[in-house]
Write a protein that holds these residues in place. Structure first.
Motif, PDB file in Angstrom:
ATOM      1  N   GLU A  15      -1.254   1.261 -17.353  1.00 48.96           N
ATOM      2  CA  GLU A  15      -1.929   1.148 -16.062  1.00 48.96           C
ATOM      3  C   GLU A  15      -1.910   2.474 -15.314  1.00 48.96           C
ATOM      4  OE1 GLU A  15      -0.193  -2.061 -13.842  1.00 48.96           O
ATOM      5  OE2 GLU A  15      -0.725  -3.539 -15.350  1.00 48.96           O
ATOM      6  N   ASP A  68      -1.869   3.295 -11.597  1.00 50.74           N
ATOM      7  CA  ASP A  68      -1.713   2.685 -10.279  1.00 50.74           C
ATOM      8  C   ASP A  68      -0.811   3.574  -9.428  1.00 50.74           C
ATOM      9  OD1 ASP A  68       0.862   2.201 -11.264  1.00 50.74           O
ATOM     10  OD2 ASP A  68       0.489   0.078 -11.626  1.00 50.74           O
ATOM     11  N   ASP A  80      -6.540   1.122 -10.902  1.00 49.72           N
ATOM     12  CA  ASP A  80      -6.838   0.661  -9.545  1.00 49.72           C
ATOM     13  C   ASP A  80      -7.241   1.864  -8.699  1.00 49.72           C
ATOM     14  OD1 ASP A  80      -4.475   1.895  -8.691  1.00 49.72           O
ATOM     15  OD2 ASP A  80      -3.422   0.025  -8.273  1.00 49.72           O
TER      16      ASP A  80
END
Length: 112
Positions: A19, A21, A53
């Motif tokens: 991820e 983030d 994100d």
């Protein structure tokens, strides 16, 4: 988050895995600061980034500015469906952000 930095001559290829983030952003940014001065290009290969994100948007904007200041060429490759959709949403909300630069065929991709 696991990422690798490979030096292909004068281009560093950074491949985050997992991820992108707010927890992983500082480590990714610090990786770029450790690159040798002779590096003239930075490629972010996002093929292994499972989720991105808003921190990923911050990363891309930061990298665009940092590469411009350092005289480096920035290339973004391997955008999966989710990161590409995030860039499309960012473009809808804030067209002035020049989000198409990071999309396939964008200005940054053409430079790389």
């Amino acid at each position: 988050m696991i990422f690798t930095v490979t030096d292909a001559g004068v281009t560093a290829v950074i491949t985050p895995s997992g991820e992108i983030d707010s927890d992983t952003l500082p480590g990714l940014l610090s990786a770029v600061h450790l690159l040798p001065e002779f590096v003239t290009g930075v490629t972010w290969d996002l093929r292994q980034a499972q989720f991105v994100d808003v921190a990923g948007l911050h990363l891309l904007v930061h990298q665009r500015s940092a590469c411009q200041e350092a005289g480096r060429i920035l290339t973004v490759v391997g955008l999966g469906r989710q990161p590409k959709r995030l860039l499309e949403l960012a473009r809808e909300v804030s067209p002035a952000g020049r989000w198409d630069d990071f999309m396939p065929g964008g200005l940054l991709a053409a430079a790389g």
